[in-house]
Motif scaffolding. Structure first.
Motif, PDB file in Angstrom:
ATOM      1  N   ASN A  75     -33.316  -1.904  25.993  1.00  0.00           N
ATOM      2  CA  ASN A  75     -32.122  -1.548  25.135  1.00  0.00           C
ATOM      3  C   ASN A  75     -31.992  -2.641  24.105  1.00  0.00           C
ATOM      4  OD1 ASN A  75     -29.657   0.060  24.707  1.00  0.00           O
ATOM      5  ND2 ASN A  75     -28.779  -1.719  24.912  1.00  0.00           N
ATOM      6  N   LEU A  76     -31.898  -4.005  24.551  1.00  0.00           N
ATOM      7  CA  LEU A  76     -31.827  -5.201  23.473  1.00  0.00           C
ATOM      8  C   LEU A  76     -32.846  -4.986  22.640  1.00  0.00           C
ATOM      9  CD1 LEU A  76     -30.025  -7.610  22.801  1.00  0.00           C
ATOM     10  CD2 LEU A  76     -31.353  -8.774  24.347  1.00  0.00           C
ATOM     11  N   GLY A  95     -32.522  13.863  15.964  1.00  0.00           N
ATOM     12  CA  GLY A  95     -33.304  12.632  15.476  1.00  0.00           C
ATOM     13  C   GLY A  95     -32.392  11.575  15.193  1.00  0.00           C
ATOM     14  N   PRO A  96     -32.964  10.373  14.405  1.00  0.00           N
ATOM     15  CA  PRO A  96     -32.255   9.325  14.168  1.00  0.00           C
ATOM     16  C   PRO A  96     -30.821   9.293  13.653  1.00  0.00           C
ATOM     17  CG  PRO A  96     -34.336   9.067  13.556  1.00  0.00           C
ATOM     18  CD  PRO A  96     -34.404  10.356  13.796  1.00  0.00           C
ATOM     19  N   GLY A  97     -29.792   8.771  14.108  1.00  0.00           N
ATOM     20  CA  GLY A  97     -28.466   9.199  13.794  1.00  0.00           C
ATOM     21  C   GLY A  97     -27.531   9.053  14.832  1.00  0.00           C
ATOM     22  N   TRP A  98     -26.375   9.551  14.479  1.00  0.00           N
ATOM     23  CA  TRP A  98     -25.435   9.497  15.387  1.00  0.00           C
ATOM     24  C   TRP A  98     -24.459  10.921  15.485  1.00  0.00           C
ATOM     25  CZ3 TRP A  98     -20.523   9.655  13.173  1.00  0.00           C
ATOM     26  CH2 TRP A  98     -20.346   9.222  11.809  1.00  0.00           C
ATOM     27  N   GLU A  99     -23.784  11.009  16.922  1.00  0.00           N
ATOM     28  CA  GLU A  99     -22.793  12.101  16.834  1.00  0.00           C
ATOM     29  C   GLU A  99     -21.389  11.516  17.386  1.00  0.00           C
ATOM     30  OE1 GLU A  99     -24.057  14.277  20.927  1.00  0.00           O
ATOM     31  OE2 GLU A  99     -25.612  14.185  19.243  1.00  0.00           O
ATOM     32  N   ILE A 100     -20.424  12.221  17.516  1.00  0.00           N
ATOM     33  CA  ILE A 100     -19.136  11.651  17.821  1.00  0.00           C
ATOM     34  C   ILE A 100     -18.364  12.822  18.678  1.00  0.00           C
ATOM     35  CG2 ILE A 100     -18.074  11.956  15.781  1.00  0.00           C
ATOM     36  CD1 ILE A 100     -16.377   9.342  16.160  1.00  0.00           C
ATOM     37  N   LEU A 119     -22.749  -2.245  24.628  1.00  0.00           N
ATOM     38  CA  LEU A 119     -23.445  -1.110  25.310  1.00  0.00           C
ATOM     39  C   LEU A 119     -24.313  -0.324  23.984  1.00  0.00           C
ATOM     40  CD1 LEU A 119     -20.522   0.000  27.655  1.00  0.00           C
ATOM     41  CD2 LEU A 119     -23.074  -0.442  28.268  1.00  0.00           C
ATOM     42  N   ALA A 120     -25.548   0.169  24.788  1.00  0.00           N
ATOM     43  CA  ALA A 120     -26.380   0.852  23.708  1.00  0.00           C
ATOM     44  C   ALA A 120     -26.674   0.165  22.473  1.00  0.00           C
ATOM     45  CB  ALA A 120     -25.742   2.311  23.383  1.00  0.00           C
ATOM     46  N   ASN A 121     -26.282   0.501  21.207  1.00  0.00           N
ATOM     47  CA  ASN A 121     -26.389  -0.252  20.096  1.00  0.00           C
ATOM     48  C   ASN A 121     -25.025  -0.210  19.676  1.00  0.00           C
ATOM     49  OD1 ASN A 121     -26.761  -1.498  17.390  1.00  0.00           O
ATOM     50  ND2 ASN A 121     -28.740  -0.501  17.165  1.00  0.00           N
ATOM     51  N   TRP A 122     -24.269  -1.372  19.670  1.00  0.00           N
ATOM     52  CA  TRP A 122     -22.799  -1.729  19.429  1.00  0.00           C
ATOM     53  C   TRP A 122     -22.751  -1.871  17.774  1.00  0.00           C
ATOM     54  CZ3 TRP A 122     -25.829  -4.589  22.601  1.00  0.00           C
ATOM     55  CH2 TRP A 122     -26.584  -5.731  22.173  1.00  0.00           C
ATOM     56  N   GLU A 123     -23.758  -2.098  17.236  1.00  0.00           N
ATOM     57  CA  GLU A 123     -23.739  -2.158  15.638  1.00  0.00           C
ATOM     58  C   GLU A 123     -23.276  -0.860  15.101  1.00  0.00           C
ATOM     59  OE1 GLU A 123     -24.217  -4.794  13.755  1.00  0.00           O
ATOM     60  OE2 GLU A 123     -25.166  -6.448  15.091  1.00  0.00           O
ATOM     61  N   LEU A 225     -10.395   2.975  22.806  1.00  0.00           N
ATOM     62  CA  LEU A 225     -11.430   2.543  23.511  1.00  0.00           C
ATOM     63  C   LEU A 225     -12.884   3.541  22.915  1.00  0.00           C
ATOM     64  CD1 LEU A 225      -9.798   1.113  25.345  1.00  0.00           C
ATOM     65  CD2 LEU A 225     -11.459   1.044  26.815  1.00  0.00           C
ATOM     66  N   VAL A 226     -13.862   2.898  22.540  1.00  0.00           N
ATOM     67  CA  VAL A 226     -14.857   4.017  22.194  1.00  0.00           C
ATOM     68  C   VAL A 226     -16.390   3.463  22.762  1.00  0.00           C
ATOM     69  CG1 VAL A 226     -16.436   4.587  19.987  1.00  0.00           C
ATOM     70  CG2 VAL A 226     -13.930   3.978  19.567  1.00  0.00           C
ATOM     71  N   GLN A 227     -16.711   4.386  23.508  1.00  0.00           N
ATOM     72  CA  GLN A 227     -17.979   4.310  24.258  1.00  0.00           C
ATOM     73  C   GLN A 227     -19.076   4.548  23.518  1.00  0.00           C
ATOM     74  OE1 GLN A 227     -18.661   6.326  27.888  1.00  0.00           O
ATOM     75  NE2 GLN A 227     -20.313   5.137  28.623  1.00  0.00           N
ATOM     76  N   VAL A 228     -20.254   3.422  23.020  1.00  0.00           N
ATOM     77  CA  VAL A 228     -21.507   4.204  22.539  1.00  0.00           C
ATOM     78  C   VAL A 228     -22.573   4.113  23.512  1.00  0.00           C
ATOM     79  CG1 VAL A 228     -23.131   3.222  20.965  1.00  0.00           C
ATOM     80  CG2 VAL A 228     -20.670   2.447  20.739  1.00  0.00           C
ATOM     81  N   LEU A 229     -22.994   5.502  23.431  1.00  0.00           N
ATOM     82  CA  LEU A 229     -24.234   5.662  24.288  1.00  0.00           C
ATOM     83  C   LEU A 229     -25.414   6.030  23.633  1.00  0.00           C
ATOM     84  CD1 LEU A 229     -21.243   7.748  25.026  1.00  0.00           C
ATOM     85  CD2 LEU A 229     -22.712   7.835  27.153  1.00  0.00           C
ATOM     86  N   ARG A 230     -26.728   5.541  24.201  1.00  0.00           N
ATOM     87  CA  ARG A 230     -27.876   5.574  23.655  1.00  0.00           C
ATOM     88  C   ARG A 230     -28.429   7.004  24.283  1.00  0.00           C
ATOM     89  NH1 ARG A 230     -31.708   2.964  20.993  1.00  0.00           N
ATOM     90  NH2 ARG A 230     -30.817   0.993  21.373  1.00  0.00           N
ATOM     91  N   ILE A 231     -28.572   7.745  23.192  1.00  0.00           N
ATOM     92  CA  ILE A 231     -29.452   9.121  23.798  1.00  0.00           C
ATOM     93  C   ILE A 231     -30.813   9.612  23.246  1.00  0.00           C
ATOM     94  CG2 ILE A 231     -27.115  10.432  24.107  1.00  0.00           C
ATOM     95  CD1 ILE A 231     -27.211  11.689  21.302  1.00  0.00           C
ATOM     96  N   GLY A 232     -31.408   8.417  22.606  1.00  0.00           N
ATOM     97  CA  GLY A 232     -32.699   8.366  22.317  1.00  0.00           C
ATOM     98  C   GLY A 232     -32.926   7.204  21.446  1.00  0.00           C
ATOM     99  N   PRO A 233     -34.083   7.072  20.884  1.00  0.00           N
ATOM    100  CA  PRO A 233     -34.410   5.966  19.876  1.00  0.00           C
ATOM    101  C   PRO A 233     -33.902   5.988  18.614  1.00  0.00           C
ATOM    102  CG  PRO A 233     -36.739   7.239  20.585  1.00  0.00           C
ATOM    103  CD  PRO A 233     -35.487   7.926  21.171  1.00  0.00           C
ATOM    104  N   CYS A 234     -32.914   5.360  18.452  1.00  0.00           N
ATOM    105  CA  CYS A 234     -32.140   5.197  16.955  1.00  0.00           C
ATOM    106  C   CYS A 234     -31.263   6.427  16.928  1.00  0.00           C
ATOM    107  CB  CYS A 234     -33.129   5.101  15.968  1.00  0.00           C
ATOM    108  SG  CYS A 234     -32.510   3.791  14.614  1.00  0.00           S
TER     109      CYS A 234
END
Length: 302
Positions: A75-76, A95-100, A119-123, A225-234
């Motif tokens: 992950n790092l 695909g690459p991106g984010w959802e909320i 966690l995941a990609n905190w950026e 509080l906001v949890q960031v989860l990785r659900i795939g590459p990028c």
């Protein structure tokens, strides 16, 4: 001579960012993850990760802990190679991106604190919040190399109205000004602060920054509080939780302690839910736990 080495380091950083950009978000993420997963567990710093996993999951099998450590390194590595792509990631369905989820919980009326963890990609937190219409700012630890600092700052702020404040007295003043002007401050609340409050984290006494609690009380604003989860590459999902309840009774110290304890409890739940996405490689707990004093979990708080 120091400036010469600074320029050499900056050239290396530019080269890695250029490589990541050439590969694209998916291949860059996969390459970073594969390299870090293969090499990271062999590095000396992994001893800290192994000790942290022993402390947080007493009784777990060594093979399971090694698997989590490899996942954390992967992950790092992904996070590092994804950095130049984060400014261009958009809200999307795949695909690459984010959802909320829980977007209705974002603080949109006046000052607020968005609290997350490594966690995941905190950026992605500041970027996604800004894209959601929030006037955002956040702290960052400036590299010693000013040329690298300039590269990273430009990259993080690219294409979005995000204010970045270096850690320290000057940055603190700028963060206070943002909140006073009705902005929202993003914080990461899972690292050790020797001058903080001793509050259990993952069942172990841990010195924890009370900054989010102090700011919430000072500005009478919510801590979300906001949890960031990785659900795939990028690819990431942000879970925005309802604001933390603010204790109405007790003196200021008691209220700070209650809020900070609630923060640690929730972040600890996130880590236990997805341990392979947390940054296990820092000394989060008191030094005695890394010297083997007091047993594996001696003195742990409830």
């Amino acid at each position: 001579m120091r400036r010469f080495w600074w320029r050499c380091e900056a050239a290396l950083v530019r080269g890695l960012l250029a490589l990541s950009g050439w590969l694209g978000p998916l291949r860059a993420s996969n390459l970073g993850g594969a390299v870090a997963r293969a090499l990271g567990p062999r590095l000396p710093v992994s001893r800290i990760g192994r000790r942290n996993l022993e402390l947080a999951f007493p009784g777990s099998e060594a093979a399971w802990r090694e698997s989590v450590l490899r996942d954390a390194w992967e992950n790092l590595g992904r996070t590092a190679m994804e950095m130049p792509h984060v400014p261009r990631l958009l809200r999307s369905a795949e695909g690459p991106g984010w959802e909320i989820t829980g977007e209705e919980n974002l603080p949109r009326r006046g000052a607020g604190i968005l609290l997350s963890a490594h966690l995941a990609n905190w950026e992605i937190l500041l970027r996604a919040a800004a894209e959601s219409g929030i006037r955002m700012g956040g702290f960052y630890r400036a590299p010693d190399n000013p040329f690298v600092d300039a590269i990273v700052r430009r990259m993080r702020q690219e294409g979005a109205d995000i204010q970045l404040f270096p850690k320290g007295s000057k940055g603190a003043r700028l963060g206070l000004r943002l909140l006073a002007d009705g902005g929202v401050l993003g914080l990461l609340g899972d690292q050790k602060l020797n001058e903080g409050l001793e509050v259990p984290f993952l069942g172990i006494p841990a010195m924890t920054s009370p900054a989010a609690a102090e700011l919430a009380l000072r500005f009478d604003c919510p801590v979300v509080l906001v949890q960031v989860l990785r659900i795939g590459p990028c690819r990431f999902r942000l879970r925005v939780e309802p604001p933390l309840p603010m204790p109405a009774e007790g003196d200021r110290h008691a209220r700070l302690l209650a809020i900070t304890r609630a923060m640690n409890e929730r972040i600890g739940e996130w880590v236990r839910e997805r341990p392979g996405e947390w940054l296990w490689l820092h000394r989060r707990f008191p030094a005695r736990y890394y010297r083997g004093e007091g047993g594996a979990r001696g003195g742990a708080g409830a």
